[in-house]
Scaffold this motif. Structure first.
Motif, PDB file in Angstrom:
ATOM      1  N   THR A 120       0.839  -1.208   0.000  1.00 46.94           N
ATOM      2  CA  THR A 120       0.000   0.000   0.000  1.00 46.94           C
ATOM      3  C   THR A 120       0.870   1.251   0.000  1.00 46.94           C
ATOM      4  OG1 THR A 120      -0.139   0.021   2.417  1.00 46.94           O
ATOM      5  CG2 THR A 120      -1.837  -1.191   1.222  1.00 46.94           C
ATOM      6  N   GLN A 121       0.250   2.367  -0.335  1.00 51.63           N
ATOM      7  CA  GLN A 121       0.943   3.649  -0.358  1.00 51.63           C
ATOM      8  C   GLN A 121       0.624   4.417   0.915  1.00 51.63           C
ATOM      9  OE1 GLN A 121       0.486   7.577  -3.037  1.00 51.63           O
ATOM     10  NE2 GLN A 121       1.268   5.809  -4.180  1.00 51.63           N
ATOM     11  N   GLN A 158       4.907  -4.778  -7.130  1.00 56.88           N
ATOM     12  CA  GLN A 158       4.686  -3.441  -7.670  1.00 56.88           C
ATOM     13  C   GLN A 158       5.979  -2.641  -7.642  1.00 56.88           C
ATOM     14  OE1 GLN A 158       1.302  -1.589  -5.993  1.00 56.88           O
ATOM     15  NE2 GLN A 158       1.682   0.428  -6.889  1.00 56.88           N
ATOM     16  N   ASP A 159       6.231  -1.847  -8.689  1.00 62.17           N
ATOM     17  CA  ASP A 159       7.407  -0.988  -8.707  1.00 62.17           C
ATOM     18  C   ASP A 159       7.378  -0.041  -7.522  1.00 62.17           C
ATOM     19  OD1 ASP A 159       8.292  -2.194 -10.974  1.00 62.17           O
ATOM     20  OD2 ASP A 159       7.692  -0.579 -12.342  1.00 62.17           O
ATOM     21  N   GLU A 160       8.551   0.246  -6.990  1.00 57.60           N
ATOM     22  CA  GLU A 160       8.659   1.037  -5.777  1.00 57.60           C
ATOM     23  C   GLU A 160       9.262   2.412  -6.059  1.00 57.60           C
ATOM     24  OE1 GLU A 160       9.375  -2.712  -2.736  1.00 57.60           O
ATOM     25  OE2 GLU A 160      11.105  -1.603  -3.508  1.00 57.60           O
ATOM     26  N   PHE A 161       8.840   3.374  -5.277  1.00 58.84           N
ATOM     27  CA  PHE A 161       9.430   4.710  -5.364  1.00 58.84           C
ATOM     28  C   PHE A 161       9.191   5.442  -4.051  1.00 58.84           C
ATOM     29  CE2 PHE A 161       5.042   5.331  -6.772  1.00 58.84           C
ATOM     30  CZ  PHE A 161       4.644   6.429  -6.025  1.00 58.84           C
ATOM     31  N   ILE A 162       9.944   6.494  -3.850  1.00 57.52           N
ATOM     32  CA  ILE A 162       9.713   7.441  -2.764  1.00 57.52           C
ATOM     33  C   ILE A 162       9.843   8.828  -3.350  1.00 57.52           C
ATOM     34  CG2 ILE A 162      10.332   6.057  -0.766  1.00 57.52           C
ATOM     35  CD1 ILE A 162      13.157   6.958  -1.045  1.00 57.52           C
ATOM     36  N   GLU A 163       9.022   9.754  -2.875  1.00 59.72           N
ATOM     37  CA  GLU A 163       9.048  11.087  -3.448  1.00 59.72           C
ATOM     38  C   GLU A 163       8.659  12.121  -2.403  1.00 59.72           C
ATOM     39  OE1 GLU A 163       6.312  10.661  -6.693  1.00 59.72           O
ATOM     40  OE2 GLU A 163       4.576  11.232  -5.475  1.00 59.72           O
ATOM     41  N   ALA A 164       9.133  13.345  -2.620  1.00 55.84           N
ATOM     42  CA  ALA A 164       8.810  14.437  -1.707  1.00 55.84           C
ATOM     43  C   ALA A 164       8.773  15.739  -2.491  1.00 55.84           C
ATOM     44  CB  ALA A 164       9.838  14.528  -0.589  1.00 55.84           C
ATOM     45  N   THR A 165       7.806  16.576  -2.134  1.00 53.74           N
ATOM     46  CA  THR A 165       7.672  17.902  -2.739  1.00 53.74           C
ATOM     47  C   THR A 165       7.864  18.950  -1.651  1.00 53.74           C
ATOM     48  OG1 THR A 165       6.057  17.030  -4.323  1.00 53.74           O
ATOM     49  CG2 THR A 165       6.198  19.422  -4.087  1.00 53.74           C
ATOM     50  N   PRO A 166       8.917  19.782  -1.725  1.00 52.30           N
ATOM     51  CA  PRO A 166       9.168  20.781  -0.683  1.00 52.30           C
ATOM     52  C   PRO A 166       8.038  21.798  -0.585  1.00 52.30           C
ATOM     53  CG  PRO A 166      11.075  20.508  -2.132  1.00 52.30           C
ATOM     54  CD  PRO A 166       9.937  19.814  -2.792  1.00 52.30           C
ATOM     55  N   LEU A 233       5.204   7.403  -0.597  1.00 57.21           N
ATOM     56  CA  LEU A 233       6.082   6.260  -0.844  1.00 57.21           C
ATOM     57  C   LEU A 233       5.234   5.047  -1.177  1.00 57.21           C
ATOM     58  CD1 LEU A 233       6.273   4.288   2.054  1.00 57.21           C
ATOM     59  CD2 LEU A 233       6.952   6.574   2.792  1.00 57.21           C
ATOM     60  N   GLN A 234       5.791   4.228  -2.029  1.00 56.43           N
ATOM     61  CA  GLN A 234       5.102   3.017  -2.485  1.00 56.43           C
ATOM     62  C   GLN A 234       6.103   1.878  -2.494  1.00 56.43           C
ATOM     63  OE1 GLN A 234       1.707   2.372  -3.835  1.00 56.43           O
ATOM     64  NE2 GLN A 234       2.560   0.361  -3.346  1.00 56.43           N
ATOM     65  N   GLY A 235       5.771   0.811  -1.801  1.00 57.31           N
ATOM     66  CA  GLY A 235       6.647  -0.347  -1.791  1.00 57.31           C
ATOM     67  C   GLY A 235       5.971  -1.564  -2.362  1.00 57.31           C
ATOM     68  N   GLY A 236       6.791  -2.479  -2.890  1.00 55.44           N
ATOM     69  CA  GLY A 236       6.250  -3.760  -3.294  1.00 55.44           C
ATOM     70  C   GLY A 236       5.823  -4.554  -2.074  1.00 55.44           C
ATOM     71  N   GLY A 237       6.547  -4.349  -0.940  1.00 57.88           N
ATOM     72  CA  GLY A 237       6.140  -4.899   0.342  1.00 57.88           C
ATOM     73  C   GLY A 237       5.865  -3.747   1.294  1.00 57.88           C
ATOM     74  N   LYS A 238       6.805  -3.476   2.204  1.00 58.92           N
ATOM     75  CA  LYS A 238       6.683  -2.319   3.085  1.00 58.92           C
ATOM     76  C   LYS A 238       7.670  -1.229   2.671  1.00 58.92           C
ATOM     77  CE  LYS A 238       4.752  -4.063   7.382  1.00 58.92           C
ATOM     78  NZ  LYS A 238       4.884  -4.037   8.850  1.00 58.92           N
ATOM     79  N   SER A 239       7.293   0.024   2.890  1.00 61.29           N
ATOM     80  CA  SER A 239       8.182   1.157   2.739  1.00 61.29           C
ATOM     81  C   SER A 239       8.321   1.824   4.098  1.00 61.29           C
ATOM     82  CB  SER A 239       7.612   2.163   1.731  1.00 61.29           C
ATOM     83  OG  SER A 239       7.547   1.599   0.450  1.00 61.29           O
ATOM     84  N   ALA A 240       9.439   2.501   4.335  1.00 58.56           N
ATOM     85  CA  ALA A 240       9.670   3.118   5.643  1.00 58.56           C
ATOM     86  C   ALA A 240      10.279   4.501   5.489  1.00 58.56           C
ATOM     87  CB  ALA A 240      10.574   2.242   6.498  1.00 58.56           C
ATOM     88  N   ILE A 241       9.913   5.361   6.404  1.00 60.23           N
ATOM     89  CA  ILE A 241      10.405   6.736   6.417  1.00 60.23           C
ATOM     90  C   ILE A 241      11.047   6.990   7.773  1.00 60.23           C
ATOM     91  CG2 ILE A 241       9.772   9.166   6.336  1.00 60.23           C
ATOM     92  CD1 ILE A 241       7.324   8.325   4.724  1.00 60.23           C
ATOM     93  N   ALA A 242      12.294   7.449   7.805  1.00 56.06           N
ATOM     94  CA  ALA A 242      12.955   7.838   9.051  1.00 56.06           C
ATOM     95  C   ALA A 242      13.023   9.356   9.111  1.00 56.06           C
ATOM     96  CB  ALA A 242      14.354   7.242   9.130  1.00 56.06           C
ATOM     97  N   LEU A 243      12.729   9.896  10.285  1.00 57.47           N
ATOM     98  CA  LEU A 243      12.613  11.343  10.434  1.00 57.47           C
ATOM     99  C   LEU A 243      13.638  11.883  11.426  1.00 57.47           C
ATOM    100  CD1 LEU A 243       8.732  11.508  10.833  1.00 57.47           C
ATOM    101  CD2 LEU A 243      10.042  11.769   8.723  1.00 57.47           C
ATOM    102  N   GLY A 244      14.168  13.028  11.133  1.00 54.04           N
ATOM    103  CA  GLY A 244      15.091  13.714  12.036  1.00 54.04           C
ATOM    104  C   GLY A 244      15.238  15.154  11.589  1.00 54.04           C
ATOM    105  N   VAL A 245      16.101  15.913  12.247  1.00 51.18           N
ATOM    106  CA  VAL A 245      16.325  17.305  11.892  1.00 51.18           C
ATOM    107  C   VAL A 245      17.823  17.594  11.923  1.00 51.18           C
ATOM    108  CG1 VAL A 245      15.679  19.679  12.375  1.00 51.18           C
ATOM    109  CG2 VAL A 245      14.161  17.834  13.032  1.00 51.18           C
TER     110      VAL A 245
END
Length: 521
Positions: A120-121, A158-166, A233-245
C-alpha cells in the motif's frame, strides 16, 4: 522486499519529549558509514511494529541553561503506518549508514515509519521548527533519504518509489550521501519534475536480487531552503520513512569545569545538485554534495558535533576534523603582568559579527567575569585585549590553563563564556601562563687578602627571567639578610641601586642588622 524513505531534517543532539500521540525519543547514530552521524538527530517513534497516527513531537536538549527545542509535526496521514526498524528487510540501506548496535536486526535505531499493509501507499505532510529558549532558529532545509533500496525490476511486485515535494518552490535538491554494497552495479535514479518534486527509484532490480544478495542502492537528498514537505512512498512490500532534523552545532572542548559553550551555525552546501530530469546518482560519475563553511566563523573551518567534547588538553574538537581549531596558532605560553594589559594578536575571524575571549588567569577551573577580553568587530585578523587580574597565577606543564574564543552575529552571543548562541563558533585552547620571575645572584669583592678595616662591597643582582616586566603595582622585591655579615662588620649606610627601584635598610631586632633590598627589574 520494501521501498523506504528516510526523511531527515536536522538538529544536533536532543532528548525528545512527546507532545501528542505515541511515545517518541531522539537519538544519534552510534555506528555505520554515514557522513553526518554528528548532525542528524533521528526521531524514534516507538517499538518496531507499533501503530502510529498524526502527531507532533518535540525534542528538547538543555545546554548550559538554554533549551534547544525541535518540533516536528506529521499531518494528513493517508494510509496505516507503524514504527519500523531499518535492517528488518535484508536489503535495507539506511542501517548501513546510520545505526545503533550494528546493521540488520542488530540495529536498535528504530527511526522508521512504514506502511502497515504491504503493497500500500502512505503519504503525509511533514513540518519542523527549531527554537532556542523560545526564539525561532531558521531551518535551512530538510533531508530526505532512501532508507531502503527500491526495486523496479521484479515483475511479481509493484514498482517502488519514494518522493517528496518541498513546501518552498525555491528549494534546491542535492544528493549528499549514498550507499550500495561493493560489487553491485544497480543505481538510484533521482528524478525532479517541474513542480520540484524529487522521486527516488532504482534502474532495475535492487542489489538484493542481483548475484550475491547485497544491500542498496539508496541515496540521501537535501531539500535546501525547505522547512516541510509532502511525502509519498510506495513499496512492493513495506516502505519506511525515518525522520530527524539537521542543524549544525559547534561546541568547545575545554575540561568540564569550564562549562558548556556552543553555537548553532549554517554551513551551506555545495555540489550534488539534482537538475530537472532523471539522474543516476550511485556511480562515481556523480559527485555528491558536501557541506561548505559558514560565513561567520573563527579561522578557516568549522565542524559539527552533537555535544561538548570535554578533554584534559582541549583537543577533543580537533580530533573530529584536523585543523578545525584554527583561529590562531597554538598560544603556548603567554607572558603577563597583573594590573597590565595583555593582547592576543591575530585571531582570525570571518564574516560580520563580534569576537571575544576568556582566559582562566587565576587557575580556578572556570572563566570568571573579570577574565573576559574586550569585544571587537569580526572580519580578518583581530586583536583581543585583557586587563590582567591581580590574582593571576603561573601555570605550566600539566598544570594547564585555558583560553576560550567565541564569535557570533551579535554582542549578546559573546557576552558569556558558557551557553548556546544561534550563530558562530567556539574554540578552546590550552595555555601556560608565565609571570615575571626573579633569579638572584649575590657576590662580594672580598678576597683571601681582605683584612679587618677593609671595605667589602656586596652586590645582589636580580634578573627578570620572564618576558613581561615588573611594574609599580606588581614589583619585584629582594630581601637580603646581612646578620651573618654585620655581626663582625659595620654597615657603611651606602647601599644603592643601579636600576629602577629603591633600597632601604632596617636595623635587625636580633641578632644583628639586616639590609633589605627591594628592586624592580
Amino acid at each position: 522486499m520494501t521501498g523506504a524513505l528516510a526523511l531527515v531534517s536536522g538538529v544536533l543532539g536532543a532528548g525528545a519529549s512527546l507532545v501528542t500521540a505515541a511515545p517518541a525519543r531522539a537519538a544519534y547514530a552510534a555506528g555505520g558509514d554515514g557522513l553526518y552521524q554528528g548532525s542528524i538527530d533521528w526521531f524514534e517513534w516507538g517499538e518496531h511494529g507499533e501503530g502510529l497516527s498524526n502527531q507532533t513531537v518535540t525534542n528538547t536538549r538543555t545546554v548550559a541553561g538554554t533549551d534547544l527545542a525541535t518540533t516536528c509535526t506529521i499531518s494528513g496521514l493517508n494510509g496505516q503506518a507503524e514504527a519500523y526498524r531499518s535492517g528488518t528487510w535484508e536489503g535495507d540501506g539506511l542501517d548501513n549508514l546510520y545505526n545503533i548496535g550494528g546493521t540488520g536486526t542488530s540495529n536498535q535505531l528504530i527511526s522508521g515509519i512504514s506502511n502497515t499493509n504491504p503493497g500500500t501507499q502512505v503519504s503525509f505532510n511533514f513540518d519542523c521548527q527549531v527554537t532556542l529558549d523560545g526564539v525561532p532558529v531558521p531551518l535551512k532545509g530538510l533531508v530526505i533519504a532512501d532508507a531502503e533500496a527500491s526495486n523496479t525490476g521484479n515483475g511479481s511486485l509493484q514498482d517502488e518509489f519514494i518522493e517528496a515535494t518541498p513546501n518552498s518552490a525555491d528549494s534546491t535538491w542535492r544528493v549528499i550521501d549514498r550507499f550500495r554494497a561493493d560489487g553491485c552495479d544497480a543505481s538510484t535514479l533521482a528524478s525532479v519534475d517541474s513542480s520540484n518534486k524529487l522521486r527516488f527509484t532504482a534502474d532495475g532490480d535492487e542489489c538484493v536480487y542481483r548475484p550475491g544478495g547485497k544491500d542498496g542502492p539508496m541515496a540521501v537528498g537535501f531539500m535546501e531552503g525547505a522547512t516541510g514537505a509532502s511525502v509519498a512512498l510506495q513499496g512492493g512490500g513495506k516502505s519506511a520513512i525515518a525522520l530527524g532534523v539537521v542543524l549544525a552545532s559547534d561546541f568547545g572542548d575545554a575540561p568540564e569545569s569550564y562549562g558548556v559553550a556552543g553555537a548553532l551555525f549554517d554551513r551551506g552546501w555545495q555540489g550534488g545538485e539534482v537538475p530537472v530530469g532523471t539522474t543516476a546518482v550511485s556511480g562515481d560519475d556523480f559527485e555528491v554534495g558536501a557541506p561548505g563553511e559558514p560565513a561567520l566563523r573563527l579561522g578557516a573551518m568549522v565542524d559539527s558535533e552533537s555535544e561538548h567534547q570535554h578533554t584534559a588538553d582541549a583537543t577533543g574538537d580537533d580530533a573530529n576534523r584536523e585543523g578545525d581549531e584554527d583561529a590562531l596558532d597554538p598560544p603556548g605560553t603567554i607572558h603577563v603582568t597583573p594590573g597590565e594589559t595583555y593582547t592576543l594578536e591575530g585571531v582570525e575571524s570571518r564574516g560580520t559579527g563580534y569576537v571575544s575571549g576568556w582566559i582562566d588567569f587565576n587557575g580556578n577551573g572556570v572563566f570568571d567575569d573579570g577574565e573576559q577580553s574586550d569585544v571587537v568587530a569580526a572580519g580578518g585578523a583581530v586583536d583581543l585585549t585583557w586587563t590582567v587580574p591581580a590574582d593571576t597565577v603561573t601555570s605550566s606543564g600539566d598544570d594547564l590553563s585555558f583560553l576560550r574564543l567565541r564569535i557570533a552575529q551579535d554582542e549578546a552571543g559573546v557576552a558569556s563564556a558558557t551557553g548556546m548562541s544561534t550563530s558562530g563558533e567556539v574554540e578552546d585552547h590550552a595555555v601556560n601562563i608565565a609571570l615575571p620571575g626573579l633569579e638572584i645572584e649575590k657576590t662580594s669583592d672580598a678576597t683571601e687578602n681582605t683584612r679587618p678595616g677593609d671595605t667589602v662591597t656586596y652586590t645582589v643582582t636580580a634578573t627578570n627571567t620572564g618576558d613581561a616586566a615588573f611594574t609599580e603595582d606588581f614589583p619585584a622585591a629582594v630581601f637580603d639578610d646581612l646578620s651573618g655579615v654585620l655581626d663582625d662588620a659595620t654597615y657603611n649606610n651606602d647601599a644603592a641601586a643601579d636600576q629602577s627601584g629603591e633600597v632601604s635598610y632596617a636595623e635587625p631586632l636580633c641578632p644583628g642588622p639586616v639590609r633589605s633590598v627591594p628592586a624592580r627589574a
